[in-house]
Design a protein around this motif. Structure first.
Motif, PDB file in Angstrom:
ATOM      1  N   TRP A  61       0.278   3.847 -13.800  1.00  0.00           N
ATOM      2  CA  TRP A  61       0.392   3.429 -12.405  1.00  0.00           C
ATOM      3  C   TRP A  61       1.804   2.974 -12.048  1.00  0.00           C
ATOM      4  CZ3 TRP A  61      -3.170   3.420  -8.416  1.00  0.00           C
ATOM      5  CH2 TRP A  61      -4.465   3.814  -8.755  1.00  0.00           C
ATOM      6  N   VAL A  62       2.570   2.536 -13.037  1.00  0.00           N
ATOM      7  CA  VAL A  62       3.896   1.961 -12.766  1.00  0.00           C
ATOM      8  C   VAL A  62       4.828   2.931 -12.034  1.00  0.00           C
ATOM      9  CG1 VAL A  62       5.969   0.977 -13.839  1.00  0.00           C
ATOM     10  CG2 VAL A  62       3.700   0.254 -14.600  1.00  0.00           C
ATOM     11  N   PRO A  63       5.067   4.147 -12.543  1.00  0.00           N
ATOM     12  CA  PRO A  63       6.005   5.026 -11.830  1.00  0.00           C
ATOM     13  C   PRO A  63       5.529   5.378 -10.417  1.00  0.00           C
ATOM     14  CG  PRO A  63       5.139   6.150 -13.786  1.00  0.00           C
ATOM     15  CD  PRO A  63       4.593   4.770 -13.781  1.00  0.00           C
ATOM     16  N   ALA A  64       4.226   5.559 -10.249  1.00  0.00           N
ATOM     17  CA  ALA A  64       3.704   5.905  -8.924  1.00  0.00           C
ATOM     18  C   ALA A  64       3.892   4.746  -7.949  1.00  0.00           C
ATOM     19  CB  ALA A  64       2.237   6.302  -9.021  1.00  0.00           C
ATOM     20  N   LEU A  65       3.613   3.534  -8.401  1.00  0.00           N
ATOM     21  CA  LEU A  65       3.774   2.370  -7.529  1.00  0.00           C
ATOM     22  C   LEU A  65       5.244   2.093  -7.230  1.00  0.00           C
ATOM     23  CD1 LEU A  65       1.009   0.044  -9.002  1.00  0.00           C
ATOM     24  CD2 LEU A  65       0.986   1.260  -6.805  1.00  0.00           C
ATOM     25  N   VAL A  66       6.101   2.297  -8.226  1.00  0.00           N
ATOM     26  CA  VAL A  66       7.548   2.124  -8.001  1.00  0.00           C
ATOM     27  C   VAL A  66       8.040   3.133  -6.966  1.00  0.00           C
ATOM     28  CG1 VAL A  66       9.829   2.406  -9.074  1.00  0.00           C
ATOM     29  CG2 VAL A  66       8.062   1.044 -10.206  1.00  0.00           C
ATOM     30  N   MET A  67       7.616   4.383  -7.101  1.00  0.00           N
ATOM     31  CA  MET A  67       8.046   5.409  -6.137  1.00  0.00           C
ATOM     32  C   MET A  67       7.473   5.140  -4.747  1.00  0.00           C
ATOM     33  SD  MET A  67      10.198   7.352  -7.486  1.00  0.00           S
ATOM     34  CE  MET A  67      10.261   8.622  -6.240  1.00  0.00           C
ATOM     35  N   LEU A  68       6.240   4.641  -4.681  1.00  0.00           N
ATOM     36  CA  LEU A  68       5.658   4.300  -3.387  1.00  0.00           C
ATOM     37  C   LEU A  68       6.441   3.156  -2.738  1.00  0.00           C
ATOM     38  CD1 LEU A  68       3.334   5.032  -1.477  1.00  0.00           C
ATOM     39  CD2 LEU A  68       2.001   3.229  -2.586  1.00  0.00           C
ATOM     40  N   GLY A  69       6.783   2.148  -3.534  1.00  0.00           N
ATOM     41  CA  GLY A  69       7.596   1.044  -3.028  1.00  0.00           C
ATOM     42  C   GLY A  69       8.965   1.514  -2.575  1.00  0.00           C
ATOM     43  N   ARG A  70       9.546   2.415  -3.333  1.00  0.00           N
ATOM     44  CA  ARG A  70      10.862   2.977  -2.972  1.00  0.00           C
ATOM     45  C   ARG A  70      10.773   3.734  -1.654  1.00  0.00           C
ATOM     46  NH1 ARG A  70      13.802   7.694  -3.878  1.00  0.00           N
ATOM     47  NH2 ARG A  70      15.999   7.360  -4.347  1.00  0.00           N
ATOM     48  N   SER A  71       9.704   4.483  -1.480  1.00  0.00           N
ATOM     49  CA  SER A  71       9.513   5.209  -0.226  1.00  0.00           C
ATOM     50  C   SER A  71       9.348   4.238   0.943  1.00  0.00           C
ATOM     51  CB  SER A  71       8.290   6.120  -0.305  1.00  0.00           C
ATOM     52  OG  SER A  71       8.491   7.142  -1.241  1.00  0.00           O
ATOM     53  N   ALA A  72       8.637   3.148   0.712  1.00  0.00           N
ATOM     54  CA  ALA A  72       8.433   2.159   1.775  1.00  0.00           C
ATOM     55  C   ALA A  72       9.753   1.489   2.152  1.00  0.00           C
ATOM     56  CB  ALA A  72       7.417   1.120   1.329  1.00  0.00           C
ATOM     57  N   VAL A  73      10.547   1.135   1.141  1.00  0.00           N
ATOM     58  CA  VAL A  73      11.840   0.491   1.409  1.00  0.00           C
ATOM     59  C   VAL A  73      12.771   1.444   2.161  1.00  0.00           C
ATOM     60  CG1 VAL A  73      13.943  -0.374   0.282  1.00  0.00           C
ATOM     61  CG2 VAL A  73      11.695  -1.154  -0.485  1.00  0.00           C
ATOM     62  N   ARG A  74      12.775   2.702   1.748  1.00  0.00           N
ATOM     63  CA  ARG A  74      13.648   3.696   2.391  1.00  0.00           C
ATOM     64  C   ARG A  74      13.041   4.243   3.677  1.00  0.00           C
ATOM     65  NH1 ARG A  74      15.676   8.123  -1.398  1.00  0.00           N
ATOM     66  NH2 ARG A  74      17.305   8.211   0.172  1.00  0.00           N
ATOM     67  N   ARG A  75      11.791   3.868   3.954  1.00  0.00           N
ATOM     68  CA  ARG A  75      11.065   4.330   5.140  1.00  0.00           C
ATOM     69  C   ARG A  75      11.005   5.852   5.213  1.00  0.00           C
ATOM     70  NH1 ARG A  75      11.677  -0.185   9.613  1.00  0.00           N
ATOM     71  NH2 ARG A  75      12.159  -1.882   8.205  1.00  0.00           N
TER      72      ARG A  75
END
Length: 101
Positions: A61-75
């Protein structure tokens, strides 16, 4: 006379895109490793391999959640990579839970 017909080629993805695609796809590798550990644990009387399988699944789950968070930060839209990663994780989590809980 040269009959060299230039075929339109897709441009190579950038290094960033390649890394992003691999990170979105990486949960599948963790799920595969967890599945192998569950199968090996089924043949033994110890809970150690089953515990290790659950840990391996959870780390997926870690890489998926990190990428989701990155997408949210970068909008930015996480795209099909997110759909793939979370579908694999949720589906296999339900199957693993049904068989090994």
């Amino acid at each position: 006379m040269s009959h060299d017909h230039a075929t339109p080629r897709e441009p190579r993805p950038s290094r960033r895109e390649t890394i992003e695609r691999n990170l979105w796809a990486s949960p599948a590798l963790f799920v595969l490793a967890a599945w192998v550990l569950f199968r090996l644990g089924d043949g033994t009387s110890t809970e150690r391999l089953t515990d290790l399988a659950w840990i391996t699944y959870a780390v997926g789950w870690v890489p998926a959640l990190v990428m989701l968070g990155r997408s949210a930060v970068r909008r930015t839209n996480p795209g099909v990579g997110a759909a793939f990663a979370f579908t694999v994780l949720v589906l296999m989590g339900v199957l693993f839970g049904g068989n090994h809980a």
